[in-house]
Design a protein around this motif. Structure first.
Motif, PDB file in Angstrom:
ATOM      1  N   THR A 318      -0.429 -28.448  39.241  1.00  0.00           N
ATOM      2  CA  THR A 318      -0.135 -27.186  38.551  1.00  0.00           C
ATOM      3  C   THR A 318       0.640 -27.517  37.279  1.00  0.00           C
ATOM      4  N   MET A 319       0.111 -27.096  36.128  1.00  0.00           N
ATOM      5  CA  MET A 319       0.738 -27.470  34.862  1.00  0.00           C
ATOM      6  C   MET A 319       1.005 -26.248  33.995  1.00  0.00           C
ATOM      7  N   VAL A 320       2.015 -26.390  33.126  1.00  0.00           N
ATOM      8  CA  VAL A 320       2.328 -25.375  32.115  1.00  0.00           C
ATOM      9  C   VAL A 320       2.146 -26.036  30.755  1.00  0.00           C
ATOM     10  N   VAL A 321       1.352 -25.404  29.868  1.00  0.00           N
ATOM     11  CA  VAL A 321       1.162 -25.919  28.500  1.00  0.00           C
ATOM     12  C   VAL A 321       1.519 -24.794  27.544  1.00  0.00           C
ATOM     13  N   GLY A 322       2.710 -24.867  26.922  1.00  0.00           N
ATOM     14  CA  GLY A 322       3.144 -23.766  26.061  1.00  0.00           C
ATOM     15  C   GLY A 322       3.256 -22.500  26.884  1.00  0.00           C
ATOM     16  N   ASP A 323       2.525 -21.453  26.463  1.00  0.00           N
ATOM     17  CA  ASP A 323       2.539 -20.200  27.226  1.00  0.00           C
ATOM     18  C   ASP A 323       1.291 -20.049  28.089  1.00  0.00           C
ATOM     19  N   ALA A 324       0.584 -21.170  28.335  1.00  0.00           N
ATOM     20  CA  ALA A 324      -0.569 -21.165  29.247  1.00  0.00           C
ATOM     21  C   ALA A 324      -0.190 -21.943  30.506  1.00  0.00           C
ATOM     22  N   TYR A 325      -0.832 -21.619  31.612  1.00  0.00           N
ATOM     23  CA  TYR A 325      -0.571 -22.362  32.839  1.00  0.00           C
ATOM     24  C   TYR A 325      -1.847 -22.371  33.660  1.00  0.00           C
ATOM     25  N   GLY A 326      -1.851 -23.146  34.740  1.00  0.00           N
ATOM     26  CA  GLY A 326      -3.033 -23.173  35.609  1.00  0.00           C
ATOM     27  C   GLY A 326      -3.057 -24.449  36.433  1.00  0.00           C
ATOM     28  N   ARG A 327      -3.993 -24.489  37.368  1.00  0.00           N
ATOM     29  CA  ARG A 327      -4.173 -25.678  38.200  1.00  0.00           C
ATOM     30  C   ARG A 327      -5.295 -26.508  37.590  1.00  0.00           C
ATOM     31  N   VAL A 328      -5.096 -27.805  37.489  1.00  0.00           N
ATOM     32  CA  VAL A 328      -6.090 -28.687  36.861  1.00  0.00           C
ATOM     33  C   VAL A 328      -7.343 -28.718  37.733  1.00  0.00           C
ATOM     34  N   ARG A 329      -8.409 -28.075  37.243  1.00  0.00           N
ATOM     35  CA  ARG A 329      -9.674 -28.049  38.003  1.00  0.00           C
ATOM     36  C   ARG A 329     -10.468 -29.324  37.793  1.00  0.00           C
ATOM     37  N   ALA A 330     -10.444 -29.822  36.559  1.00  0.00           N
ATOM     38  CA  ALA A 330     -11.200 -31.043  36.246  1.00  0.00           C
ATOM     39  C   ALA A 330     -10.582 -31.693  35.027  1.00  0.00           C
ATOM     40  N   MET A 331     -10.785 -33.009  34.901  1.00  0.00           N
ATOM     41  CA  MET A 331     -10.334 -33.745  33.725  1.00  0.00           C
ATOM     42  C   MET A 331     -11.484 -34.625  33.231  1.00  0.00           C
ATOM     43  N   LEU A 332     -11.662 -34.640  31.914  1.00  0.00           N
ATOM     44  CA  LEU A 332     -12.717 -35.456  31.313  1.00  0.00           C
ATOM     45  C   LEU A 332     -12.098 -36.417  30.313  1.00  0.00           C
ATOM     46  N   ASP A 333     -12.660 -37.641  30.244  1.00  0.00           N
ATOM     47  CA  ASP A 333     -12.187 -38.569  29.223  1.00  0.00           C
ATOM     48  C   ASP A 333     -12.984 -38.364  27.933  1.00  0.00           C
ATOM     49  N   ASP A 334     -12.757 -39.234  26.930  1.00  0.00           N
ATOM     50  CA  ASP A 334     -13.407 -39.026  25.629  1.00  0.00           C
ATOM     51  C   ASP A 334     -14.909 -39.277  25.675  1.00  0.00           C
ATOM     52  N   LYS A 335     -15.434 -39.825  26.797  1.00  0.00           N
ATOM     53  CA  LYS A 335     -16.878 -40.046  26.922  1.00  0.00           C
ATOM     54  C   LYS A 335     -17.545 -38.952  27.737  1.00  0.00           C
ATOM     55  N   GLY A 336     -16.732 -37.946  28.158  1.00  0.00           N
ATOM     56  CA  GLY A 336     -17.297 -36.849  28.937  1.00  0.00           C
ATOM     57  C   GLY A 336     -17.367 -37.147  30.423  1.00  0.00           C
ATOM     58  N   ASN A 337     -16.799 -38.284  30.858  1.00  0.00           N
ATOM     59  CA  ASN A 337     -16.815 -38.637  32.285  1.00  0.00           C
ATOM     60  C   ASN A 337     -15.656 -37.960  33.013  1.00  0.00           C
ATOM     61  N   ASN A 338     -15.913 -37.554  34.250  1.00  0.00           N
ATOM     62  CA  ASN A 338     -14.840 -36.982  35.067  1.00  0.00           C
ATOM     63  C   ASN A 338     -13.873 -38.084  35.481  1.00  0.00           C
ATOM     64  N   VAL A 339     -12.576 -37.782  35.383  1.00  0.00           N
ATOM     65  CA  VAL A 339     -11.566 -38.739  35.839  1.00  0.00           C
ATOM     66  C   VAL A 339     -10.644 -38.045  36.835  1.00  0.00           C
ATOM     67  N   GLU A 340     -10.087 -38.824  37.753  1.00  0.00           N
ATOM     68  CA  GLU A 340      -9.228 -38.276  38.805  1.00  0.00           C
ATOM     69  C   GLU A 340      -7.776 -38.200  38.364  1.00  0.00           C
ATOM     70  N   GLU A 341      -7.351 -39.151  37.507  1.00  0.00           N
ATOM     71  CA  GLU A 341      -5.954 -39.162  37.080  1.00  0.00           C
ATOM     72  C   GLU A 341      -5.835 -39.754  35.683  1.00  0.00           C
ATOM     73  N   LEU A 353      -6.905 -23.775  32.607  1.00  0.00           N
ATOM     74  CA  LEU A 353      -5.767 -23.031  32.069  1.00  0.00           C
ATOM     75  C   LEU A 353      -6.098 -21.545  31.907  1.00  0.00           C
ATOM     76  N   THR A 354      -5.062 -20.712  31.904  1.00  0.00           N
ATOM     77  CA  THR A 354      -5.258 -19.257  31.806  1.00  0.00           C
ATOM     78  C   THR A 354      -5.625 -18.825  30.385  1.00  0.00           C
ATOM     79  N   ASN A 355      -5.069 -19.520  29.389  1.00  0.00           N
ATOM     80  CA  ASN A 355      -5.394 -19.177  28.000  1.00  0.00           C
ATOM     81  C   ASN A 355      -5.262 -20.423  27.141  1.00  0.00           C
ATOM     82  N   VAL A 356      -5.510 -20.271  25.829  1.00  0.00           N
ATOM     83  CA  VAL A 356      -5.564 -21.431  24.936  1.00  0.00           C
ATOM     84  C   VAL A 356      -4.169 -21.711  24.371  1.00  0.00           C
ATOM     85  N   PRO A 357      -3.585 -22.866  24.688  1.00  0.00           N
ATOM     86  CA  PRO A 357      -2.272 -23.197  24.110  1.00  0.00           C
ATOM     87  C   PRO A 357      -2.416 -23.666  22.667  1.00  0.00           C
ATOM     88  N   GLY A 358      -1.289 -23.833  21.978  1.00  0.00           N
ATOM     89  CA  GLY A 358      -1.322 -24.276  20.592  1.00  0.00           C
ATOM     90  C   GLY A 358      -1.208 -25.786  20.491  1.00  0.00           C
TER      91      GLY A 358
END
Length: 613
Positions: A318-341, A353-358
């Protein structure tokens, strides 16, 4: 002095003690601090000539004014300090590695590429990506996320480097202005054929202000007229002395186009990091870092590229980014591959995330969704209050005359941006030479080469300046920001037009410009006599449309016989109509003008306000 009294009620007067208030605080917030009734503070503000409601967010200046009246010293809490206090209330320490020295492990350096426009920043980043993407990617980048990692061999050891792909020093500065120390090393790109240019110096100053080591990439060594030695000499004047001249700055001659010496540049970055910086972080704590860029994706919602600075970010956190928050559903690296951590200095694209942070917003991982929501909501409320307090009417060229007459402004502040430094200097010197009397002066607060940026709008907001863009437009969110904040931005492609408009504004002569727009033409086929209406033209509409109550001119044998006529009557058969379109017949009455003949042409037109270039 006695305490202020409103309606016979004595208000608590201070003894000069300090009161801490956040940006955009209301009179109710002030009243709570001093134990007063908010309504009585509203009355005090009315006595001071300000109409303010008890719950309205007010500007810093208004709070200071009220503080002076009540003999309190008002301290406006900075956004960074306010955020730190907010996190401390949740027992969260931001920006600190947990554990002692033994918990820290080395991390890759984070690099930003800066330099003058057209000196090859983008070409260099492309060359680095193609030749050195981590894990030997085939077929090029499939997904660009604003940051990526590359690897290089230094002393037979594989070393990684993270590049933040930002649009030059503007984004670098914006992130630094938010208190974000995102970059460890800056690569300053200088073209060997052009040498040091205005934006080179600007980028250099930004890097120095951020206190980051600099590696100089002398690009375009394969171009005719390239002189890398000259670049070294020029940069010596600005405190960057090459190692071969006895200094401590590494210079690498490269060709981004040919892909020459890219490995040497990466090696220089690693060696500079080892020599100048202690790049270590604790990977075994809750992740913290910074948002590099964010956008709204049609299929995936709000997505944000984040750079992990300490800790490890994992799917499900669960992360907070500025005034946005949410649970990390997925993460992608710069090649578009899914990463776990993602470990320290690793950039990833985060979904969920709930909305777009700055850009430049800090992110942190918290234990509970509820905590994340509370932090995000308090940050959003704080930003909203500050925005309401800042929303004031700004000066524009059209109302400058009124403002001058009211004695509100004695000088016109300008920010000039253009496509070339020569044009900007010419425009600045021409404007400064304008002489419109002693009542008003022109001040150029900032001039530069490149698009109008958010930092330009920020500066204009703080100083009621007018922004002039010569052959450039607003970049990114700058246009929306200017519209939202009421900043007057003017675009010009002709230098004399800018000079004339500023001069006209200073003299209070700025009027809307109009241009003539042809609506339609009608050929007279028959002339009907009417004792009541005079001569009526039976016409066939040759082009466009003819509308009632528009201007017209009469043309006979190619010559204009009469100007400034009016279409007073328009008929189709026996019906009065407002317009007749091309190809149809009808009757036209030109009012008192009766000198019409068969084969004459009636051309109709209207005057429209011309949009300014």
């Amino acid at each position: 002095m006695q305490a202020p009294s409103v309606g016979g009620v004595m208000l608590p007067r201070g003894n000069g003690e300090a009161i801490r208030l956040s940006r955009g605080a209301s009179l109710t917030d002030f009243a709570e601090k001093i134990g007063a009734n908010p309504a009585s503070l509203v009355a005090v503000m009315m006595n001071l000539g300000e109409m303010v409601t008890a719950t309205q967010s007010v500007s810093d200046e208004t709070l200071q004014l009220l503080g002076d009246e009540m003999n309190y010293q008002v301290q406006i809490v900075s956004p960074e300090e306010e955020d730190r206090e907010l996190l401390e209330s949740f027992d969260i320490e931001f920006g600190e590695d947990e554990g002692g020295e033994e918990a820290l492990v080395s991390r890759p350096p984070v690099v930003t590429v800066m330099g003058h426009v057209d000196h090859g920043k983008t070409r260099l980043l492309d060359a680095i990506r193609k030749t050195n993407v981590v894990a030997g990617e085939a077929g090029g980048i499939t997904q660009h996320i604003g940051a990526y990692q590359v690897s290089t061999q230094v002393n037979d050891e594989e070393r990684r480097i993270t590049f933040i792909d930002t649009p030059g020093h503007e984004a670098f500065t914006a992130m630094r202005a938010r208190g974000a120390k995102s970059t460890d090393i800056a690569i300053l790109v200088v073209a060997a054929n052009d040498g040091v240019m205005p934006q080179t110096i600007e980028a250099l100053n930004h890097a120095k202000a951020a206190g980051v080591p600099i590696v100089v990439a002398v690009n375009k060594i394969d171009v005719e007229g390239a002189d890398p030695t000259k670049v070294r000499g020029q940069l010596t004047e600005f405190g960057l002395v090459a190692e071969e001249y006895g200094g401590d700055t590494m210079f690498v001659d490269i060709s981004a186009k040919q892909g020459l010496h890219i490995d040497s540049l990466l090696e220089a970055v690693v060696l500079t990091a080892d020599a100048s910086l202690d790049l270590r972080a604790n990977p075994n704590q809750d992740a913290q870092g910074i948002a590099i860029e964010s956008h709204l994706d049609r299929g995936r919602g709000a997505v944000s590229t984040v750079l992990v600075q300490r800790g490890t970010l994992r799917i499900g956190d669960t992360m907070v980014v500025g005034d946005a928050y949410g649970r990390v559903r997925a993460m992608l690296d710069d090649k578009g591959n899914n990463v776990e951590e993602a470990t320290p200095s690793t950039p990833v694209l985060v979904l969920g995330l709930t909305n777009v942070p700055g850009a430049g917003d800090n992110f942190l991982v918290v234990d509970e969704d509820r905590t994340a929501r509370q932090i995000a909501e308090k940050r959003a409320a704080r930003e909203r209050n500050a925005a309401f307090a800042k929303r004031v009417r700004r000066v524009s060229l059209e109302d400058l005359d009124k403002v001058l007459k009211a004695g509100l402004v004695q000088e016109l502040n300008l920010i000039i941006k253009g496509d070339a430094s020569g044009a900007v200097e010419a425009l600045e010197s021409s404007l400064l030479q304008l002489d419109v009397g002693e009542e008003v002066d022109i001040r150029v607060l900032h001039r530069g080469v490149g698009a109008v940026t958010e930092s330009d709008i920020d500066l204009a907001m703080g100083s009621d300046a007018i922004v002039i863009g010569y052959n450039v437009r607003a970049a990114g969110r700058a246009a929306q920001m200017a519209e939202r904040e009421g900043v007057d931005v003017r675009y010009y492609s002709v230098i004399y037009q800018a000079i004339e408009e500023i001069e006209a504004a200073l003299k209070g002569l700025l009027k809307p410009e109009y241009e003539e727009v042809e609506l339609g033409t009608a050929e007279i086929r028959e002339v009907f006599r009417s004792s009541k209406l005079g001569n009526i033209a039976g016409v066939l509409i040759r082009s466009g449309e003819v509308r009632r109550n528009t201007k017209a001119r009469l043309i006979r044998d190619g010559k204009v016989i009469a100007e400034n006529l009016n279409i007073e009557g328009l008929r189709r058969f026996k019906d009065d109509v407002t317009e007749i379109r091309e190809g149809f017949e009808g009757g036209i009455n030109l009012g008192n003008f009766n000198d019409i003949k068969i084969d004459d042409v009636i051309a109709t037109y209207e005057m429209r306000e011309k949009p300014r270039a």
